[in-house]
Design a protein around this motif. Structure first.
Motif, PDB file in Angstrom:
ATOM      1  N   PHE A   1       0.850  -1.189   0.000  1.00  0.00           N
ATOM      2  CA  PHE A   1       0.000   0.000   0.000  1.00  0.00           C
ATOM      3  C   PHE A   1       0.885   1.238   0.000  1.00  0.00           C
ATOM      4  O   PHE A   1       1.884   1.293   0.711  1.00  0.00           O
ATOM      5  CB  PHE A   1      -0.883   0.040   1.256  1.00  0.00           C
ATOM      6  CG  PHE A   1      -1.912  -1.049   1.318  1.00  0.00           C
ATOM      7  CD1 PHE A   1      -3.217  -0.792   0.947  1.00  0.00           C
ATOM      8  CD2 PHE A   1      -1.580  -2.318   1.744  1.00  0.00           C
ATOM      9  CE1 PHE A   1      -4.184  -1.781   1.010  1.00  0.00           C
ATOM     10  CE2 PHE A   1      -2.535  -3.317   1.818  1.00  0.00           C
ATOM     11  CZ  PHE A   1      -3.838  -3.046   1.443  1.00  0.00           C
ATOM     12  N   LYS A   2       0.514   2.256  -0.760  1.00  0.00           N
ATOM     13  CA  LYS A   2       1.259   3.521  -0.840  1.00  0.00           C
ATOM     14  C   LYS A   2       0.764   4.464   0.240  1.00  0.00           C
ATOM     15  O   LYS A   2      -0.431   4.697   0.377  1.00  0.00           O
ATOM     16  CB  LYS A   2       1.051   4.156  -2.214  1.00  0.00           C
ATOM     17  CG  LYS A   2       1.644   5.538  -2.409  1.00  0.00           C
ATOM     18  CD  LYS A   2       3.075   5.434  -2.832  1.00  0.00           C
ATOM     19  CE  LYS A   2       3.671   6.701  -3.393  1.00  0.00           C
ATOM     20  NZ  LYS A   2       3.708   7.845  -2.561  1.00  0.00           N
TER      21      LYS A   2
ATOM     22  N   VAL B   1       1.459   5.094  11.099  1.00  0.00           N
ATOM     23  CA  VAL B   1       1.309   3.740  11.632  1.00  0.00           C
ATOM     24  C   VAL B   1       2.691   3.191  11.972  1.00  0.00           C
ATOM     25  O   VAL B   1       3.709   3.783  11.594  1.00  0.00           O
ATOM     26  CB  VAL B   1       0.607   2.798  10.617  1.00  0.00           C
ATOM     27  CG1 VAL B   1      -0.852   3.152  10.443  1.00  0.00           C
ATOM     28  CG2 VAL B   1       1.315   2.831   9.275  1.00  0.00           C
ATOM     29  N   GLU B   2       2.719   2.056  12.645  1.00  0.00           N
ATOM     30  CA  GLU B   2       3.982   1.424  13.038  1.00  0.00           C
ATOM     31  C   GLU B   2       4.000  -0.033  12.594  1.00  0.00           C
ATOM     32  O   GLU B   2       2.942  -0.655  12.464  1.00  0.00           O
ATOM     33  CB  GLU B   2       4.138   1.471  14.555  1.00  0.00           C
ATOM     34  CG  GLU B   2       4.195   2.863  15.127  1.00  0.00           C
ATOM     35  CD  GLU B   2       4.255   2.854  16.642  1.00  0.00           C
ATOM     36  OE1 GLU B   2       4.218   1.762  17.258  1.00  0.00           O
ATOM     37  OE2 GLU B   2       4.338   3.942  17.214  1.00  0.00           O
TER      38      GLU B   2
ATOM     39  N   LEU C   1      -8.104   0.537   0.864  1.00  0.00           N
ATOM     40  CA  LEU C   1      -7.564   1.578   1.731  1.00  0.00           C
ATOM     41  C   LEU C   1      -7.209   0.988   3.082  1.00  0.00           C
ATOM     42  O   LEU C   1      -7.956   0.174   3.617  1.00  0.00           O
ATOM     43  CB  LEU C   1      -8.590   2.691   1.973  1.00  0.00           C
ATOM     44  CG  LEU C   1      -8.927   3.610   0.823  1.00  0.00           C
ATOM     45  CD1 LEU C   1     -10.047   4.559   1.245  1.00  0.00           C
ATOM     46  CD2 LEU C   1      -7.718   4.399   0.393  1.00  0.00           C
ATOM     47  N   VAL C   2      -6.062   1.420   3.624  1.00  0.00           N
ATOM     48  CA  VAL C   2      -5.770   1.186   5.027  1.00  0.00           C
ATOM     49  C   VAL C   2      -6.412   2.359   5.741  1.00  0.00           C
ATOM     50  O   VAL C   2      -6.082   3.513   5.474  1.00  0.00           O
ATOM     51  CB  VAL C   2      -4.248   1.121   5.289  1.00  0.00           C
ATOM     52  CG1 VAL C   2      -3.972   1.069   6.784  1.00  0.00           C
ATOM     53  CG2 VAL C   2      -3.636  -0.084   4.585  1.00  0.00           C
ATOM     54  N   GLU C   3      -7.369   2.071   6.587  1.00  0.00           N
ATOM     55  CA  GLU C   3      -8.168   3.113   7.234  1.00  0.00           C
ATOM     56  C   GLU C   3      -7.506   3.672   8.488  1.00  0.00           C
ATOM     57  O   GLU C   3      -6.758   2.955   9.138  1.00  0.00           O
ATOM     58  CB  GLU C   3      -9.552   2.564   7.584  1.00  0.00           C
ATOM     59  CG  GLU C   3     -10.381   2.178   6.386  1.00  0.00           C
ATOM     60  CD  GLU C   3     -10.824   3.346   5.518  1.00  0.00           C
ATOM     61  OE1 GLU C   3     -10.572   4.516   5.853  1.00  0.00           O
ATOM     62  OE2 GLU C   3     -11.425   3.089   4.479  1.00  0.00           O
TER      63      GLU C   3
ATOM     64  N   ALA D   1      -3.307   4.741   3.677  1.00  0.00           N
ATOM     65  CA  ALA D   1      -2.563   4.260   2.509  1.00  0.00           C
ATOM     66  C   ALA D   1      -3.539   3.615   1.533  1.00  0.00           C
ATOM     67  O   ALA D   1      -4.617   3.159   1.919  1.00  0.00           O
ATOM     68  CB  ALA D   1      -1.504   3.259   2.949  1.00  0.00           C
ATOM     69  N   MET D   2      -3.129   3.554   0.250  1.00  0.00           N
ATOM     70  CA  MET D   2      -3.991   3.016  -0.799  1.00  0.00           C
ATOM     71  C   MET D   2      -3.238   1.967  -1.609  1.00  0.00           C
ATOM     72  O   MET D   2      -2.044   2.095  -1.857  1.00  0.00           O
ATOM     73  CB  MET D   2      -4.459   4.129  -1.721  1.00  0.00           C
ATOM     74  CG  MET D   2      -5.471   3.697  -2.715  1.00  0.00           C
ATOM     75  SD  MET D   2      -6.141   5.133  -3.583  1.00  0.00           S
ATOM     76  CE  MET D   2      -7.398   4.341  -4.538  1.00  0.00           C
TER      77      MET D   2
END
Length: 77
Positions: free
Chosen positions: A6-7, A14-15, A35-37, A41-42
């Motif tokens: 994910f970009k 985040v970690e 999507l990472v919510e 990131a996408m």
């Protein structure tokens, strides 16, 4: 388990090792993005047979490149 990339535009959101929520965005054309919510990131574009079936994942690595930051997220199959 599989790893997906994910970009991410900004650092420090985040970690590594953190569990994240993943949401699916679909188009009528049979192509999907994720999507990472909350919009951290996408992903790239996935076809129907490549879809991510899980709504959660674990960040295994954060990569810094010339083009930005990338998350390697491990998701269950």
């Amino acid at each position: 388990m599989r790893q997906e990339r994910f970009k991410m535009e900004r650092e420090g959101l985040v970690e590594e090792g953190q569990e994240v929520e993943i949401s699916e965005r679909s188009a009528v054309t049979g192509q999907y993005t994720y999507l990472v919510e909350p919009s951290i990131a996408m992903s790239g574009i996935y076809r129907t047979g490549q879809r991510i079936r899980s709504d959660k994942g674990i960040i295994r690595k954060i990569e810094k490149t010339e083009k930005g930051f990338y998350l390697l997220v491990e998701v269950p199959e």
